[in-house]
Scaffold this motif. Structure first.
Motif, PDB file in Angstrom:
ATOM      1  N   GLU A  99       0.839  -1.220   0.000  1.00 56.56           N
ATOM      2  CA  GLU A  99       0.000   0.000   0.000  1.00 56.56           C
ATOM      3  C   GLU A  99       0.864   1.256   0.000  1.00 56.56           C
ATOM      4  OE1 GLU A  99      -0.849   3.074   2.898  1.00 56.56           O
ATOM      5  OE2 GLU A  99      -0.846   1.068   3.805  1.00 56.56           O
ATOM      6  N   GLN A 100       1.912   1.269   0.828  1.00 51.75           N
ATOM      7  CA  GLN A 100       2.795   2.432   0.883  1.00 51.75           C
ATOM      8  C   GLN A 100       3.554   2.612  -0.431  1.00 51.75           C
ATOM      9  OE1 GLN A 100       3.269   4.827   3.259  1.00 51.75           O
ATOM     10  NE2 GLN A 100       1.491   3.943   4.317  1.00 51.75           N
ATOM     11  N   LEU A 101       3.960   1.522  -1.042  1.00 59.18           N
ATOM     12  CA  LEU A 101       4.655   1.592  -2.328  1.00 59.18           C
ATOM     13  C   LEU A 101       3.778   2.225  -3.393  1.00 59.18           C
ATOM     14  CD1 LEU A 101       6.995   0.887  -4.249  1.00 59.18           C
ATOM     15  CD2 LEU A 101       5.950  -1.388  -4.521  1.00 59.18           C
ATOM     16  N   PHE A 102       2.514   1.805  -3.450  1.00 60.41           N
ATOM     17  CA  PHE A 102       1.621   2.344  -4.479  1.00 60.41           C
ATOM     18  C   PHE A 102       1.211   3.783  -4.175  1.00 60.41           C
ATOM     19  CE2 PHE A 102       1.526  -1.844  -6.166  1.00 60.41           C
ATOM     20  CZ  PHE A 102       1.172  -1.679  -7.503  1.00 60.41           C
ATOM     21  N   LYS A 103       1.177   4.163  -2.912  1.00 58.87           N
ATOM     22  CA  LYS A 103       0.965   5.580  -2.603  1.00 58.87           C
ATOM     23  C   LYS A 103       2.028   6.429  -3.288  1.00 58.87           C
ATOM     24  CE  LYS A 103      -1.512   6.227   1.774  1.00 58.87           C
ATOM     25  NZ  LYS A 103      -2.262   5.003   1.958  1.00 58.87           N
ATOM     26  N   PHE A 104       3.286   5.962  -3.219  1.00 57.75           N
ATOM     27  CA  PHE A 104       4.396   6.688  -3.826  1.00 57.75           C
ATOM     28  C   PHE A 104       4.327   6.622  -5.351  1.00 57.75           C
ATOM     29  CE2 PHE A 104       8.699   6.454  -5.634  1.00 57.75           C
ATOM     30  CZ  PHE A 104       9.158   7.721  -5.306  1.00 57.75           C
ATOM     31  N   LEU A 105       4.015   5.441  -5.908  1.00 62.12           N
ATOM     32  CA  LEU A 105       3.997   5.273  -7.359  1.00 62.12           C
ATOM     33  C   LEU A 105       2.863   6.066  -8.018  1.00 62.12           C
ATOM     34  CD1 LEU A 105       4.725   1.435  -7.670  1.00 62.12           C
ATOM     35  CD2 LEU A 105       6.304   3.331  -8.108  1.00 62.12           C
ATOM     36  N   VAL A 106       1.679   6.015  -7.423  1.00 59.14           N
ATOM     37  CA  VAL A 106       0.518   6.707  -8.008  1.00 59.14           C
ATOM     38  C   VAL A 106       0.603   8.207  -7.724  1.00 59.14           C
ATOM     39  CG1 VAL A 106      -1.994   6.911  -7.974  1.00 59.14           C
ATOM     40  CG2 VAL A 106      -0.921   4.646  -7.890  1.00 59.14           C
ATOM     41  N   ARG A 108      -1.176  10.401  -5.871  1.00 58.95           N
ATOM     42  CA  ARG A 108      -2.341  11.286  -5.874  1.00 58.95           C
ATOM     43  C   ARG A 108      -2.584  11.834  -4.473  1.00 58.95           C
ATOM     44  NH1 ARG A 108      -8.419   9.437  -7.284  1.00 58.95           N
ATOM     45  NH2 ARG A 108      -8.165   8.370  -5.281  1.00 58.95           N
ATOM     46  N   PRO A 109      -2.679  13.160  -4.318  1.00 58.00           N
ATOM     47  CA  PRO A 109      -2.897  13.741  -2.987  1.00 58.00           C
ATOM     48  C   PRO A 109      -4.274  13.376  -2.432  1.00 58.00           C
ATOM     49  CG  PRO A 109      -2.064  15.379  -4.526  1.00 58.00           C
ATOM     50  CD  PRO A 109      -2.470  14.182  -5.338  1.00 58.00           C
ATOM     51  N   ARG A 110      -4.384  13.443  -1.134  1.00 57.72           N
ATOM     52  CA  ARG A 110      -5.663  13.265  -0.454  1.00 57.72           C
ATOM     53  C   ARG A 110      -6.561  14.481  -0.733  1.00 57.72           C
ATOM     54  NH1 ARG A 110      -4.977   9.729   4.412  1.00 57.72           N
ATOM     55  NH2 ARG A 110      -2.870   8.854   4.264  1.00 57.72           N
ATOM     56  N   PRO A 111      -7.840  14.408  -0.376  1.00 58.33           N
ATOM     57  CA  PRO A 111      -8.733  15.552  -0.597  1.00 58.33           C
ATOM     58  C   PRO A 111      -8.234  16.837   0.052  1.00 58.33           C
ATOM     59  CG  PRO A 111     -10.016  13.606  -0.045  1.00 58.33           C
ATOM     60  CD  PRO A 111      -8.577  13.235   0.133  1.00 58.33           C
ATOM     61  N   ARG A 112      -7.570  16.703   1.193  1.00 56.38           N
ATOM     62  CA  ARG A 112      -7.048  17.882   1.881  1.00 56.38           C
ATOM     63  C   ARG A 112      -5.683  18.296   1.346  1.00 56.38           C
ATOM     64  NH1 ARG A 112      -8.426  15.938   7.992  1.00 56.38           N
ATOM     65  NH2 ARG A 112      -7.458  14.072   7.150  1.00 56.38           N
ATOM     66  N   GLY A 113      -5.174  17.537   0.365  1.00 57.67           N
ATOM     67  CA  GLY A 113      -3.917  17.900  -0.273  1.00 57.67           C
ATOM     68  C   GLY A 113      -2.687  17.632   0.564  1.00 57.67           C
ATOM     69  N   VAL A 114      -2.805  16.789   1.577  1.00 53.68           N
ATOM     70  CA  VAL A 114      -1.677  16.469   2.453  1.00 53.68           C
ATOM     71  C   VAL A 114      -1.343  14.978   2.299  1.00 53.68           C
ATOM     72  CG1 VAL A 114      -0.812  16.428   4.819  1.00 53.68           C
ATOM     73  CG2 VAL A 114      -2.385  18.240   4.076  1.00 53.68           C
ATOM     74  N   ASN A 115      -0.127  14.690   1.878  1.00 56.40           N
ATOM     75  CA  ASN A 115       0.348  13.321   1.699  1.00 56.40           C
ATOM     76  C   ASN A 115      -0.404  12.604   0.567  1.00 56.40           C
ATOM     77  OD1 ASN A 115       2.137  13.636   3.890  1.00 56.40           O
ATOM     78  ND2 ASN A 115       0.504  13.114   5.332  1.00 56.40           N
ATOM     79  N   TRP A 116       0.116  11.450   0.184  1.00 59.39           N
ATOM     80  CA  TRP A 116      -0.507  10.667  -0.881  1.00 59.39           C
ATOM     81  C   TRP A 116      -1.643   9.821  -0.315  1.00 59.39           C
ATOM     82  CZ3 TRP A 116       1.297  13.570  -4.203  1.00 59.39           C
ATOM     83  CH2 TRP A 116       2.648  13.813  -4.429  1.00 59.39           C
ATOM     84  N   GLY A 117      -2.647   9.532  -1.135  1.00 59.11           N
ATOM     85  CA  GLY A 117      -3.837   8.880  -0.607  1.00 59.11           C
ATOM     86  C   GLY A 117      -4.238   7.554  -1.197  1.00 59.11           C
ATOM     87  N   PHE A 118      -3.731   7.191  -2.389  1.00 58.71           N
ATOM     88  CA  PHE A 118      -4.201   5.956  -3.033  1.00 58.71           C
ATOM     89  C   PHE A 118      -3.176   4.846  -2.883  1.00 58.71           C
ATOM     90  CE2 PHE A 118      -4.483   2.926  -6.476  1.00 58.71           C
ATOM     91  CZ  PHE A 118      -5.834   2.651  -6.535  1.00 58.71           C
ATOM     92  N   PRO A 119      -3.597   3.694  -2.318  1.00 56.34           N
ATOM     93  CA  PRO A 119      -4.903   3.367  -1.735  1.00 56.34           C
ATOM     94  C   PRO A 119      -4.947   3.709  -0.241  1.00 56.34           C
ATOM     95  CG  PRO A 119      -3.554   1.406  -1.779  1.00 56.34           C
ATOM     96  CD  PRO A 119      -2.708   2.519  -2.379  1.00 56.34           C
ATOM     97  N   SER A 120      -6.132   3.598   0.351  1.00 61.81           N
ATOM     98  CA  SER A 120      -6.290   3.873   1.772  1.00 61.81           C
ATOM     99  C   SER A 120      -5.631   2.779   2.598  1.00 61.81           C
ATOM    100  CB  SER A 120      -7.779   3.949   2.123  1.00 61.81           C
ATOM    101  OG  SER A 120      -7.960   3.876   3.528  1.00 61.81           O
ATOM    102  N   GLY A 121      -4.749   3.179   3.518  1.00 66.58           N
ATOM    103  CA  GLY A 121      -4.093   2.205   4.379  1.00 66.58           C
ATOM    104  C   GLY A 121      -5.044   1.579   5.382  1.00 66.58           C
ATOM    105  N   HIS A 122      -5.938   2.381   5.945  1.00 65.94           N
ATOM    106  CA  HIS A 122      -6.915   1.848   6.895  1.00 65.94           C
ATOM    107  C   HIS A 122      -7.772   0.763   6.245  1.00 65.94           C
ATOM    108  CE1 HIS A 122      -5.808   5.394   9.171  1.00 65.94           C
ATOM    109  NE2 HIS A 122      -6.607   5.059  10.168  1.00 65.94           N
ATOM    110  N   VAL A 123      -8.253   1.041   5.037  1.00 64.35           N
ATOM    111  CA  VAL A 123      -9.135   0.090   4.358  1.00 64.35           C
ATOM    112  C   VAL A 123      -8.358  -1.138   3.904  1.00 64.35           C
ATOM    113  CG1 VAL A 123     -10.732  -0.235   2.440  1.00 64.35           C
ATOM    114  CG2 VAL A 123     -10.681   1.945   3.663  1.00 64.35           C
ATOM    115  N   THR A 124      -7.121  -0.941   3.453  1.00 65.16           N
ATOM    116  CA  THR A 124      -6.290  -2.083   3.065  1.00 65.16           C
ATOM    117  C   THR A 124      -6.131  -3.047   4.238  1.00 65.16           C
ATOM    118  OG1 THR A 124      -5.042  -0.779   1.440  1.00 65.16           O
ATOM    119  CG2 THR A 124      -4.015  -2.803   2.236  1.00 65.16           C
ATOM    120  N   ALA A 125      -5.825  -2.510   5.415  1.00 63.81           N
ATOM    121  CA  ALA A 125      -5.642  -3.348   6.599  1.00 63.81           C
ATOM    122  C   ALA A 125      -6.939  -4.051   6.990  1.00 63.81           C
ATOM    123  CB  ALA A 125      -5.130  -2.495   7.759  1.00 63.81           C
TER     124      ALA A 125
END
Length: 216
Positions: A99-106, A108-125
């Motif tokens: 999940e962290q790897l794909f956050k970096f590869l994709v 895409r910022p979160r709605p609030r524009g802070v850090n990468w968001g895709f995919p959600s770590g909470h939902v992945t877990a």
């Protein structure tokens, strides 16, 4: 284990992970899916309501505060889970690492524009644990009522965490969907491996039914 069981988990894993890879490419190229911004606005319109307050608690369903004790409880109740405890315990950080790897590869910022968001770590877990639970239940001798109850609990867990992440304005809806595909795909892959390598005592009666029947 039966060939049909192995094939079922293999197909499920490949389909889910393939869909996740395809979705990652789409998100990388288009950033938002059609209608996603509107859906996001509809969900966060509940901010400031009692639903928003509940979402703050549901959010813990994707954190270690909930999932670590849940995993320990599963290992305590399930002899099948204990046979390969290292596989199931390693599965959670593995899916989190991907999940962290794909956050970096994709990227895409979160709605609030802070850090990468895709995919959600909470939902992945949450999805990883939910599908793991479903697989282990399929290996245990439990009553139908307990099986259905825990299956519904797994579905509610993933759905509530995903809804909470969007409502808390932490993720886009497609971040949630991506987390479901990745987490479920990783867990199905582990189930595929486990089903392909049956343990010597896999056919022995399980004691978990005595524990789980107390739920009925």
């Amino acid at each position: 284990m039966a060939t049909s069981t192995v094939a079922r988990w293999r197909v499920l894993s490949l389909v889910l992970l393939g869909a996740f890879l395809g979705m990652s490419v789409i998100i990388y190229g288009f950033r938002l899916l059609p209608g996603e911004a509107e859906l996001h606005q509809e969900i966060i319109a509940y901010r400031g309501t009692p639903i928003h307050a509940v979402a703050r608690w549901l959010n813990y369903g994707g954190k270690w505060h909930f999932l670590a004790p849940a995993m320990l409880l599963l290992l305590a109740c399930s002899p099948v889970a204990r046979r390969r405890w290292w596989l199931w315990c390693g599965l959670m950080p593995l899916s989190g690492g991907i999940e962290q790897l794909f956050k970096f590869l994709v990227g895409r910022p979160r709605p609030r524009g802070v850090n990468w968001g895709f995919p959600s770590g909470h939902v992945t877990a949450a999805a990883t644990f939910a599908v793991l639970l479903v697989y282990l239940l399929s290996r245990e001798r439990v009553s139908p009522a307990a099986r259905v109850s825990l299956l519904l609990l797994a579905i509610v867990l993933v759905g509530s965490v995903g809804f909470a992440r969007v409502l808390l304005n932490a993720h886009w809806p497609s971040d949630v969907l991506g987390g479901v595909l990745l987490g479920a795909g990783c867990a199905a892959g582990a189930a595929w491996w486990d089903a392909t390598h049956p343990s010597e005592d896999a056919g022995r009666p399980s004691a978990v039914s005595d524990t789980v029947r107390t739920i009925d």
